[in-house]
Design an enzyme around this catalytic site. Structure first.
Site, mmCIF file in Angstrom:
data_model
loop_
_atom_site.group_PDB
_atom_site.id
_atom_site.type_symbol
_atom_site.label_atom_id
_atom_site.label_comp_id
_atom_site.label_asym_id
_atom_site.label_seq_id
_atom_site.Cartn_x
_atom_site.Cartn_y
_atom_site.Cartn_z
ATOM 1 N N HIS A 1 0.831 -1.209 0.000
ATOM 2 C CA HIS A 1 0.000 0.000 0.000
ATOM 3 C C HIS A 1 0.867 1.260 0.000
ATOM 4 C CE1 HIS A 1 -2.547 3.182 1.823
ATOM 5 N NE2 HIS A 1 -3.526 2.596 1.157
ATOM 6 N N GLU B 1 -10.580 -8.545 -12.171
ATOM 7 C CA GLU B 1 -9.521 -8.770 -11.184
ATOM 8 C C GLU B 1 -9.633 -10.130 -10.505
ATOM 9 O OE1 GLU B 1 -10.017 -5.670 -8.118
ATOM 10 O OE2 GLU B 1 -11.978 -5.300 -9.037
ATOM 11 N N CYS C 1 -5.065 -1.300 -15.757
ATOM 12 C CA CYS C 1 -4.868 -0.162 -14.860
ATOM 13 C C CYS C 1 -4.133 -0.539 -13.573
ATOM 14 C CB CYS C 1 -6.207 0.490 -14.505
ATOM 15 S SG CYS C 1 -7.308 -0.574 -13.567
#
Length: 887
Positions: free
Chosen positions: A452, A760, A845
């Site tokens: 993250h 995904e 993306c």
């Protein structure tokens, strides 16, 4: 014999192209400079046809003839007592690197030494005799070793050790020469290893050295089992000296500034000095007008010939300027590379293709992030190693919590203090995004490139370094035996190539400037070769990032993460309130407040992106990520709840928060699954999007929204979210109905938009044919697709990945370079989706989007675009342009 000796100088070389292979790398360099009519020292080459087989008696007349030309050109004479000509012999193999040492100052014999001393002084002259002897003895030592003559090898080695101690070299540049008597004794001992004539007859000395080099070449060939002619030539040139009188000097310079690329000579001139060792020079631009003009002419010709910045050495002897050599520059910046290419392009020396292909896409990282000025960190304590999360350099005071860095930032703003801050945490979460944005960089110890902290840092153009060996305890971090405390200044240096470093202290940084660096000019050039068939979008969540991305060549937004819009301090507690709402009525009340915020954000983005598609991903992150993680965050939230008239005890708040926690949240209640449970959340977001779109449209903005639904596993989910459903008295309002309601309320014509989904999950890829019935575009979220395909956690896999790499169980980092199985799923999804919907638009993306290898795959697989972080947009565009040009 004559045809194998090649003279060059005065731009009159007659060496034919078919002979270039025979004169070696060094020979070709010298001849190239001569053909450019540069003031290269004249010389001649004994080519590889005869360098290891020549007969000295047959060579002698040719040798003397060429020496006569050199004597005439330099107005010197070999062996002269007044103005002696001295020579150097350089072995010139076909390869760039040579195992043979060059020999300098050939011709320094007893008669000529006297004349040499008149010009340079006794001490320097003896020093150069040492250099001559060292070069020849190096050759003799190699011969003795190959002949297994251990007694001679020992005698040579003993003398060489003494000589090494007495000469000034790069390693001993501050050394002083011993007294003349000591030097003469060393020279006398060395000369005992040679025939008597070696120190008395200059021509004999030259002949002797050529014979010994020939002998060495023969022995080397025999040892290596070579058959046929040698590939080694011999280059012979005069020596010139920068300390040969008042109008003399030596210098070295770069053809332009190697950091900025400014077309100004950058280097040093050493007046009346042989070279730079142990000397302090002056700016090369301060040499006489006559010579500076020559140097600039040399610069222009060299750059046009080699099409890059080069390093040049020259010597002025008795007011005559000679070019000694020129070389590539390894320490030059990408900014300088680009500047020289753009200048050459403007002068029509190169074409677009050459300019674009001369820069590696990864080099652009250097222009997008600050760099450490390496001269400023000498003496700093440093820690090397770690995982590069986001490249660049950052300085700042260390803080270990989001609250700590937030308070420090506020105080700095209020008092005009230092806003350079570094966030140091084990890992970051959703509510730490604002802290990452406030900081210059993030130092963490969990996760890796796809953690993250690294992903968010790349998005905001911050630096990220993961140090798995770092231990954080309270307000201090320990790495090995180094401790970093809160408030300490550190410098993070995370290059794209090479090992990252943490410096303890504040370095000087070289800040990026896209305009001055030539990046924007390069982007404009590159964009000429990026077509509508395949292009780059940006992952951006605010108008500022979107605007910068346009300058970098982005063609729209490929991923607007709406959850990132709630992380600011004045928004996060409102969002937490919505999450903990006890019923729909209370939740809708809070969502109406959030809608005002989202509408403003979308409106600003639409204005910036007028005429370009904006793909907005509806809320995706697991809800528990937004909840307080620290005592400070909890206290802040409780204070907010109290002000809102909600009185919850800490235990009650903990209990509600714990209800949201999941064992495996990345595969839990997130994305479209939240919308199924709480349809009012997506209703709010859809309303905000279209209210913002209609507002912008009325102001003349061309609005092209694309609504992306995340984490779809089957067609039923997206069908429900798009079209809605009525069952047993329950109505689920689809996004099409919400958009119609907003349009009616706005009293406006419909706004064209697309609805799509993020692929995904492997199930979504395999079921793409059914899903595309309801989705007009696919966006591949390859971070999660990689996780779910390989069963690898992007935040945890670094703990064991080195073991897998060691045994070649996996090729590289799958969160940087797409895994073959992930690629296969993408191809399946594109093929099946396109069969159902031929006009299906597809893009990628994930964080893989800026990697040239991944981009090539995307182009071949039939995707329409990649979307990446703002600072990766120029990198992706350059990669695409290079691929298009290669085809």
């Amino acid at each position: 014999m004559k045809s194998s000796i090649h003279f060059f100088g005065e731009g009159k070389t007659k060496i034919q192209d078919n002979c270039l292979e025979n004169i070696g790398y060094r020979g070709r360099q010298a001849v190239a400079l001569d053909k450019m009519k540069l003031p290269i020292l004249p010389g001649f080459i004994i080519d590889s046809e005869v360098s290891s087989t020549f007969d000295s008696k047959k060579l002698e007349p040719v040798l003397k003839s060429n020496l006569g030309k050199l004597e005439k050109k330099l107005n010197k004479e070999l062996g002269s007592k007044e103005n002696p000509l001295l020579l150097k012999v350089v072995v010139s193999p076909n390869l760039q690197f040579s195992n043979y040492p060059p020999i300098h100052n050939i011709g320094l014999v007893e008669p000529s030494l006297e004349g040499f001393i008149k010009h340079v002084g006794d001490n320097f002259a003896l020093h150069e005799v040492h250099f001559l002897l060292r070069g020849v003895l190096d050759i003799e030592a190699k011969i003795a070793e190959l002949e297994s003559n251990e007694d001679r090898l020992k005698s040579i080695s003993d003398v060489l050790k003494i000589i090494e101690k007495q000469i000034i070299t790069e390693e001993n540049s501050d050394g002083k020469m011993p007294p003349a008597a000591t030097q003469k004794k060393t020279i006398s001992n060395a000369l005992e290893l040679f025939p008597d004539e070696f120190s008395k007859d200059a021509f004999f000395q030259l002949n002797y050295i050529l014979e010994r080099i020939k002998c060495l070449i023969q022995l080397e060939e025999k040892a290596e089992g070579a058959i046929g002619d040698s590939e080694t030539a011999l280059l012979i040139q005069p020596m010139v000296y920068g300390n040969y009188g008042k109008n003399s000097g030596s210098g070295l310079f770069f053809t332009r500034n190697i950091v900025t690329g400014e077309k100004v000579l950058q280097g040093t001139f050493f007046k009346e000095t042989f070279n730079e060792l142990g000397s302090e020079g002056m700016d090369v631009n301060k040499v006489s007008k006559k010579h500076i003009q020559t140097l600039k002419e040399i610069r222009d010709k060299i750059e046009k010939e080699f099409k890059e910045i080069r390093s040049i050495r020259f010597t002025i002897e008795d007011d005559n300027l000679w070019l000694i050599d020129q070389r590539p520059v390894h320490g030059k910046s990408t900014r300088a590379d680009i500047r020289v290419l753009l200048d050459l392009l403007a002068d029509k020396v190169i074409d677009d293709k050459y300019a674009i292909n001369s820069i590696k896409p990864s080099q652009l990282n250097e222009l997008l992030h600050p760099m450490v000025d390496t001269t400023s960190v000498k003496g700093f304590k440093s820690i090397t190693g770690g995982i590069s999360g986001a490249p660049g350099s950052a300085i700042g005071k260390v803080y270990f919590t989001t609250e700590g860095i937030t308070e420090a930032y506020k105080e700095a703003v209020k008092t005009g203090g230092d806003k350079n801050l570094i966030l140091c945490m084990a890992a970051t979460y959703a509510d730490d995004v604002k802290a990452v944005e406030m900081s210059n960089g993030v130092l963490s110890c969990e996760g890796g490139y796809s953690a993250h902290a690294s992903v968010v840092a790349r998005q905001y153009g911050k630096v990220s370094l993961v140090k798995p060996d770092m231990k954080i305890t309270g307000k201090k971090a320990t790495i090995g035996n180094v401790t970093i405390k809160e408030g300490d200044y550190i410098t993070l240096d995370v290059p794209y190539y090479g090992d990252p470093t943490v410096y303890l202290g504040t370095a000087d940084l070289i800040e990026p400037d896209p305009k001055e660096s030539g990046l924007l000019d390069l982007v404009a050039l590159v964009k000429k070769y990026v077509t509508d068939d395949f292009f780059v979008r940006v992952n951006a969540d605010n108008a500022k990032s979107a605007d910068l991305a346009l300058k970098f060549g982005a063609e729209g937004i490929g991923l607007c993460r709406t959850e990132h819009m709630f992380f600011q301090e004045e928004r996060i507690n409102l969002f937490r309130h919505m999450i903990l709402a006890e019923d729909k009525k209370e939740r809708v009340k809070v969502l109406n407040k959030l809608k005002t915020i989202q509408k403003k954000d979308f409106y600003e983005i639409f204005k910036v992106m007028s005429g370009k598609e904006v793909t907005i991903r509806l809320l995706d992150a697991p809800l528990h990520e937004f909840m307080p993680h620290t005592k400070e965050q909890l206290d802040s939230f409780k204070e907010y709840l109290t002000s809102a008239g909600i009185n919850l005890t800490k235990s009650q708040l903990d209990e509600r928060t714990q209800r949201l926690e999941e064992v495996n949240p990345m595969l839990g209640h997130r994305g479209s699954r939240i919308a199924v449970s709480y349809p009012e959340i997506y209703e709010m977001q859809i309303s905000a999007i279209f209210e913002a779109a209609h507002k912008a449209k009325k102001e003349g903005v061309e609005v092209l929204p694309e609504i992306m639904v995340p984490l779809i596993m089957n067609s039923n989910e997206i069908k429900l979210l798009v079209f809605g459903k009525k069952i047993e008295g329950l109505t689920y309002k689809g996004l099409l109905e919400v958009s119609d309601e907003v349009q009616t309320k706005a009293g406006d014509d419909p706004i064209p938009f697309k609805v799509g989904t993020m692929i995904e999950l492997p199930a979504a890829a395999v079921g793409a044919g059914e899903i595309s019935k309801y989705a007009q575009f696919f966006s591949f979220g390859t971070n999660d697709l990689t996780q779910t395909t390989l069963g690898l956690s992007r935040d945890d896999f670094n703990a064991f990945m080195p073991d897998y790499t060691q045994f070649d169980l996996i090729e590289g980092n799958p969160f940087q370079k797409l895994d073959s199985n992930v690629k296969e799923l993408i191809k399946i999804a594109v093929r099946r989706g396109s069969l159902t919907r031929p006009d299906l638009k597809t893009g990628l993306c994930g964080e893989h989007g800026a990697n040239p290898d991944n981009i090539k795959f995307c182009m071949d697989a039939g995707l329409n675009y990649v979307s990446c972080s703002v600072y990766s947009v120029p990198i992706a565009n350059l990669a695409i342009a290079q691929m298009n040009l290669s085809e």
